[in-house]
Design a protein around this motif. Structure first.
Motif, PDB file in Angstrom:
ATOM      1  N   MET A   1       0.825  -1.206   0.000  1.00  0.00           N
ATOM      2  CA  MET A   1       0.000   0.000   0.000  1.00  0.00           C
ATOM      3  C   MET A   1       0.865   1.265   0.000  1.00  0.00           C
ATOM      4  SD  MET A   1      -3.034   0.850  -0.323  1.00  0.00           S
ATOM      5  CE  MET A   1      -4.634   0.929   0.408  1.00  0.00           C
ATOM      6  N   SER A   2       2.030   1.183   0.655  1.00  0.00           N
ATOM      7  CA  SER A   2       2.897   2.361   0.710  1.00  0.00           C
ATOM      8  C   SER A   2       3.362   2.769  -0.682  1.00  0.00           C
ATOM      9  CB  SER A   2       4.113   2.070   1.598  1.00  0.00           C
ATOM     10  OG  SER A   2       4.852   0.977   1.089  1.00  0.00           O
ATOM     11  N   SER A   3       3.476   1.773  -1.595  1.00  0.00           N
ATOM     12  CA  SER A   3       3.905   2.105  -2.953  1.00  0.00           C
ATOM     13  C   SER A   3       2.870   2.970  -3.652  1.00  0.00           C
ATOM     14  CB  SER A   3       4.141   0.818  -3.752  1.00  0.00           C
ATOM     15  OG  SER A   3       2.960   0.054  -3.836  1.00  0.00           O
ATOM     16  N   TYR A   4       1.592   2.739  -3.367  1.00  0.00           N
ATOM     17  CA  TYR A   4       0.541   3.554  -3.966  1.00  0.00           C
ATOM     18  C   TYR A   4       0.466   4.927  -3.308  1.00  0.00           C
ATOM     19  CZ  TYR A   4      -0.909  -0.582  -6.465  1.00  0.00           C
ATOM     20  OH  TYR A   4      -0.914  -1.671  -7.302  1.00  0.00           O
ATOM     21  N   LEU A   5       0.805   5.000  -2.041  1.00  0.00           N
ATOM     22  CA  LEU A   5       0.861   6.304  -1.383  1.00  0.00           C
ATOM     23  C   LEU A   5       1.964   7.154  -1.994  1.00  0.00           C
ATOM     24  CD1 LEU A   5       0.333   5.338   2.371  1.00  0.00           C
ATOM     25  CD2 LEU A   5      -1.289   6.464   0.840  1.00  0.00           C
ATOM     26  N   ALA A   6       3.060   6.495  -2.402  1.00  0.00           N
ATOM     27  CA  ALA A   6       4.150   7.228  -3.051  1.00  0.00           C
ATOM     28  C   ALA A   6       3.677   7.837  -4.367  1.00  0.00           C
ATOM     29  CB  ALA A   6       5.327   6.290  -3.297  1.00  0.00           C
ATOM     30  N   VAL A   7       2.803   7.141  -5.061  1.00  0.00           N
ATOM     31  CA  VAL A   7       2.238   7.670  -6.306  1.00  0.00           C
ATOM     32  C   VAL A   7       1.399   8.904  -6.021  1.00  0.00           C
ATOM     33  CG1 VAL A   7       0.632   7.208  -8.196  1.00  0.00           C
ATOM     34  CG2 VAL A   7       2.268   5.461  -7.510  1.00  0.00           C
ATOM     35  N   LEU A   8       0.529   8.800  -5.018  1.00  0.00           N
ATOM     36  CA  LEU A   8      -0.375   9.899  -4.711  1.00  0.00           C
ATOM     37  C   LEU A   8       0.342  11.089  -4.073  1.00  0.00           C
ATOM     38  CD1 LEU A   8      -3.426   7.842  -3.375  1.00  0.00           C
ATOM     39  CD2 LEU A   8      -3.179   8.960  -5.607  1.00  0.00           C
ATOM     40  N   ARG A   9       1.563  10.853  -3.577  1.00  0.00           N
ATOM     41  CA  ARG A   9       2.333  11.950  -2.989  1.00  0.00           C
ATOM     42  C   ARG A   9       3.145  12.728  -4.022  1.00  0.00           C
ATOM     43  NH1 ARG A   9       4.204   8.193   2.022  1.00  0.00           N
ATOM     44  NH2 ARG A   9       2.454   8.631   3.435  1.00  0.00           N
ATOM     45  N   LEU A  10       3.114  12.287  -5.258  1.00  0.00           N
ATOM     46  CA  LEU A  10       3.761  13.068  -6.310  1.00  0.00           C
ATOM     47  C   LEU A  10       3.125  14.454  -6.384  1.00  0.00           C
ATOM     48  CD1 LEU A  10       3.896  10.355  -9.111  1.00  0.00           C
ATOM     49  CD2 LEU A  10       5.881  11.361  -7.964  1.00  0.00           C
ATOM     50  N   PRO A  11       3.875  15.470  -6.767  1.00  0.00           N
ATOM     51  CA  PRO A  11       3.295  16.824  -6.823  1.00  0.00           C
ATOM     52  C   PRO A  11       2.021  16.880  -7.663  1.00  0.00           C
ATOM     53  CG  PRO A  11       5.670  16.908  -7.097  1.00  0.00           C
ATOM     54  CD  PRO A  11       5.306  15.454  -7.109  1.00  0.00           C
ATOM     55  N   PHE A  12       0.943  17.311  -7.032  1.00  0.00           N
ATOM     56  CA  PHE A  12      -0.361  17.527  -7.657  1.00  0.00           C
ATOM     57  C   PHE A  12      -1.051  16.229  -8.121  1.00  0.00           C
ATOM     58  CE2 PHE A  12       2.476  21.101  -8.866  1.00  0.00           C
ATOM     59  CZ  PHE A  12       1.965  22.039  -7.984  1.00  0.00           C
ATOM     60  N   ALA A  13      -0.476  15.050  -7.802  1.00  0.00           N
ATOM     61  CA  ALA A  13      -1.043  13.792  -8.299  1.00  0.00           C
ATOM     62  C   ALA A  13      -2.418  13.507  -7.691  1.00  0.00           C
ATOM     63  CB  ALA A  13      -0.093  12.637  -8.008  1.00  0.00           C
ATOM     64  N   ALA A  14      -2.534  13.595  -6.370  1.00  0.00           N
ATOM     65  CA  ALA A  14      -3.804  13.281  -5.719  1.00  0.00           C
ATOM     66  C   ALA A  14      -4.907  14.219  -6.199  1.00  0.00           C
ATOM     67  CB  ALA A  14      -3.648  13.366  -4.194  1.00  0.00           C
ATOM     68  N   ARG A  15      -4.572  15.491  -6.309  1.00  0.00           N
ATOM     69  CA  ARG A  15      -5.551  16.491  -6.763  1.00  0.00           C
ATOM     70  C   ARG A  15      -5.994  16.216  -8.199  1.00  0.00           C
ATOM     71  NH1 ARG A  15      -3.738  22.817  -7.407  1.00  0.00           N
ATOM     72  NH2 ARG A  15      -5.298  23.471  -8.945  1.00  0.00           N
ATOM     73  N   THR A  16      -5.041  15.954  -9.079  1.00  0.00           N
ATOM     74  CA  THR A  16      -5.374  15.715 -10.488  1.00  0.00           C
ATOM     75  C   THR A  16      -6.171  14.428 -10.646  1.00  0.00           C
ATOM     76  OG1 THR A  16      -3.287  16.806 -11.087  1.00  0.00           O
ATOM     77  CG2 THR A  16      -4.401  15.543 -12.809  1.00  0.00           C
ATOM     78  N   PHE A  17      -5.747  13.379  -9.969  1.00  0.00           N
ATOM     79  CA  PHE A  17      -6.400  12.079 -10.070  1.00  0.00           C
ATOM     80  C   PHE A  17      -7.830  12.136  -9.527  1.00  0.00           C
ATOM     81  CE2 PHE A  17      -6.420   7.436  -8.574  1.00  0.00           C
ATOM     82  CZ  PHE A  17      -6.822   6.962  -9.826  1.00  0.00           C
ATOM     83  N   ALA A  18      -8.015  12.803  -8.381  1.00  0.00           N
ATOM     84  CA  ALA A  18      -9.346  12.894  -7.776  1.00  0.00           C
ATOM     85  C   ALA A  18     -10.327  13.624  -8.685  1.00  0.00           C
ATOM     86  CB  ALA A  18      -9.257  13.589  -6.419  1.00  0.00           C
ATOM     87  N   THR A  19      -9.893  14.726  -9.274  1.00  0.00           N
ATOM     88  CA  THR A  19     -10.798  15.474 -10.152  1.00  0.00           C
ATOM     89  C   THR A  19     -11.102  14.686 -11.423  1.00  0.00           C
ATOM     90  OG1 THR A  19      -8.877  16.646 -11.088  1.00  0.00           O
ATOM     91  CG2 THR A  19     -10.058  17.721  -9.291  1.00  0.00           C
ATOM     92  N   ALA A  20     -10.100  13.958 -11.943  1.00  0.00           N
ATOM     93  CA  ALA A  20     -10.342  13.123 -13.123  1.00  0.00           C
ATOM     94  C   ALA A  20     -11.347  12.023 -12.805  1.00  0.00           C
ATOM     95  CB  ALA A  20      -9.029  12.530 -13.622  1.00  0.00           C
ATOM     96  N   LEU A  21     -11.257  11.440 -11.617  1.00  0.00           N
ATOM     97  CA  LEU A  21     -12.188  10.373 -11.239  1.00  0.00           C
ATOM     98  C   LEU A  21     -13.620  10.886 -11.113  1.00  0.00           C
ATOM     99  CD1 LEU A  21     -10.191   8.250  -8.621  1.00  0.00           C
ATOM    100  CD2 LEU A  21     -10.709   7.703 -11.012  1.00  0.00           C
ATOM    101  N   ILE A  22     -13.778  12.122 -10.651  1.00  0.00           N
ATOM    102  CA  ILE A  22     -15.125  12.704 -10.593  1.00  0.00           C
ATOM    103  C   ILE A  22     -15.720  12.746 -11.992  1.00  0.00           C
ATOM    104  CG2 ILE A  22     -16.438  14.809 -10.121  1.00  0.00           C
ATOM    105  CD1 ILE A  22     -14.425  15.396  -7.857  1.00  0.00           C
ATOM    106  N   GLY A  23     -14.942  13.227 -12.947  1.00  0.00           N
ATOM    107  CA  GLY A  23     -15.427  13.270 -14.318  1.00  0.00           C
ATOM    108  C   GLY A  23     -15.654  11.898 -14.899  1.00  0.00           C
ATOM    109  N   ARG A  24     -14.760  10.951 -14.616  1.00  0.00           N
ATOM    110  CA  ARG A  24     -14.880   9.605 -15.170  1.00  0.00           C
ATOM    111  C   ARG A  24     -16.043   8.824 -14.572  1.00  0.00           C
ATOM    112  NH1 ARG A  24      -8.547   7.978 -14.767  1.00  0.00           N
ATOM    113  NH2 ARG A  24      -9.147   5.992 -15.726  1.00  0.00           N
ATOM    114  N   LEU A  25     -16.471   9.208 -13.368  1.00  0.00           N
ATOM    115  CA  LEU A  25     -17.640   8.553 -12.776  1.00  0.00           C
ATOM    116  C   LEU A  25     -18.874   8.733 -13.658  1.00  0.00           C
ATOM    117  CD1 LEU A  25     -18.917   6.988 -10.441  1.00  0.00           C
ATOM    118  CD2 LEU A  25     -19.172   9.156  -9.205  1.00  0.00           C
ATOM    119  N   SER A  26     -18.890   9.794 -14.451  1.00  0.00           N
ATOM    120  CA  SER A  26     -19.989  10.021 -15.387  1.00  0.00           C
ATOM    121  C   SER A  26     -20.186   8.830 -16.317  1.00  0.00           C
ATOM    122  CB  SER A  26     -19.719  11.288 -16.211  1.00  0.00           C
ATOM    123  OG  SER A  26     -20.648  11.430 -17.262  1.00  0.00           O
ATOM    124  N   TYR A  27     -19.072   8.218 -16.736  1.00  0.00           N
ATOM    125  CA  TYR A  27     -19.176   7.068 -17.645  1.00  0.00           C
ATOM    126  C   TYR A  27     -19.696   5.822 -16.931  1.00  0.00           C
ATOM    127  CZ  TYR A  27     -16.643   9.964 -20.936  1.00  0.00           C
ATOM    128  OH  TYR A  27     -16.284  10.991 -21.778  1.00  0.00           O
TER     129      TYR A  27
END
Length: 424
Positions: A1-27
């Protein structure tokens, strides 16, 4: 799990990914919402099917065009207008279906407009992952595994959300919710500084000196060139889509044959759970085998597991086999996206991811349609073998293409601790 936290800790990664998922939930919500809204009141299921088919066909047919526009014009200039146009068309469809009686031509026109402008949020997010991960191949693999698992979760949670919504509201509200999700998610995504980074990089690439070699390469770039470069992930994705589509109908026939139609949901849930767990495990492992080598192996393993389902004596054993099959699905698609990204031209990575995604979706629909005649003519056990055949064929094509075209782009050597991964 820590490896995935490292991904989300990349600069702006969590913010970008979360907003993309909101849009993708539409599909995840739009198809069921649209079907229920069109079929409610004095509507009919056949009429709903016609309109949804127009929507689905326009989404698939124009997907490569939209991805190509993003590659050539930039994310900010193309994605936001697409998303807002898509949301507007869905809002119009929600208004038209709020009360029964809208003419069919209007519904089909709105569905066509929505499908034609559907924003490729998934392929775009994978392009952004490449920018955020940089040259770190291990991190790239984890990012793409996380992304693929998130798509699987959306595929499950979207219909559940619609199911809860229609208990208390007009089904057309689900279509309106789909419009709001994609608009809010994409607008928020556009505020990410990563978008600007990609735009600047694309602009520099476009303004690079037009040397003779560069000009020759640019002329070769295009849909045909992209497809020829990514034939191994494309063939694997298409074979897997056909096989899974065919298997899903075979599972329905199996459950009905054993007088347990309600158990279909258990088999579907088992496959989804297996896919999620398999995807998370796959992303966390440091693989020594190159991605292009792993792809046909994963595809062949899925094909063999689908064929094994024909030996199941009852629905519970079938559910267990379906769960085991699901373990390969997310890893396989993650690997396909990564290989496509590695092999694609620098200016066609979004298009490459879209082609792989389209191959899977088109294959799934084709497999579902083709399994009907097979079920009417052949023993049920043989139908699972038939469902496995295109998956194994896709594995064979991917392996053959890899062996004969390994010079397309040299795979980086592996290290003791770092997998040789590719990007999507």
């Amino acid at each position: 799990m820590s490896s995935y936290l490292a991904v989300l800790r990349l600069p702006f990664a969590a913010r970008t990914f979360a907003t993309a998922l909101i849009g993708r939930l539409s599909y995840g919500t739009v198809v069921l919402s649209m079907t229920l809204a069109l079929a409610s009141g004095r509507g009919s299921v056949s009429r709903a099917g016609e309109v949804v088919a127009v929507f689905a066909l326009s989404v698939a047919a124009l997907a490569p065009v939209r991805a190509r526009l993003i590659d050539s014009r930039g994310i900010r200039r193309v994605l936001l207008p697409l998303a807002l146009s898509y949301a507007a068309a869905l809002a119009g469809l929600a208004a038209a279906t709020w009360r029964p009686g809208a003419p069919l031509w209007l519904l089909e026109g709105l569905a066509l407009a929505a499908g034609a402008t559907a924003p490729p949020l998934g392929p775009t997010m994978r392009t952004l992952w490449r920018t955020m991960c940089g040259p770190d191949q291990a991190l790239m693999q984890r990012a793409f595994s996380l992304d693929t698992v998130a798509e699987e979760v959306i595929g499950i949670s979207g219909p559940l959300l619609v199911g809860l919504l229609i208990l208390v509201a007009n089904p057309a509200l689900g279509v309106l919710l789909s419009a709001a999700l994609v608009a809010v998610g994409t607008v928020a995504m556009m505020t990410s500084p990563v978008i600007s980074t990609v735009t600047v990089t694309a602009a520099r690439t476009a303004k690079a000196p037009a040397t003779a070699e560069h000009g020759q390469k640019a002329r070769r770039t295009g849909s045909g060139r992209t497809l020829s470069r990514i034939l191994d992930p494309l063939s694997a994705a298409a074979g897997v889509g056909i096989g899974l589509g065919a298997q899903s109908l075979a599972i329905v026939a199996f459950a009905i044959h054993h007088h347990q139609p309600s158990a279909i949901a258990w088999a579907d849930a088992g496959m989804s759970a297996g896919s999620i767990l398999g995807g998370l495990a796959y992303g966390a492992v440091s693989w020594r085998v190159p991605s292009r080598t792993r792809l046909p192996l994963l595809t062949a393993a899925l094909g063999l597991s689908i064929a094994t389902a024909g030996l199941a004596p009852n629905i519970w054993v079938l559910t267990a086999i379906a769960t085991a099959s699901g373990v390969f699905v997310s890893p396989l698609m993650t690997c396909a996206y990564l290989v496509a990204d590695e092999l694609a031209d620098e200016r066609s990575r979004t298009s490459a991811g879209m082609w792989v995604n389209n191959a899977f979706n088109a294959g799934s629909s084709s497999g579902y349609a083709a399994m009907g005649p097979a079920l009417a003519r052949l023993p049920l056990a043989w139908c699972f073998t038939i469902a496995a055949a295109p998956v194994l064929l896709g594995a064979g094509v991917a392996q053959a293409w890899r062996r004969t075209h390994t010079g397309q782009r040299q795979e980086q050597p592996t290290t003791e601790t770092m997998p040789e991964a590719v990007a999507v």
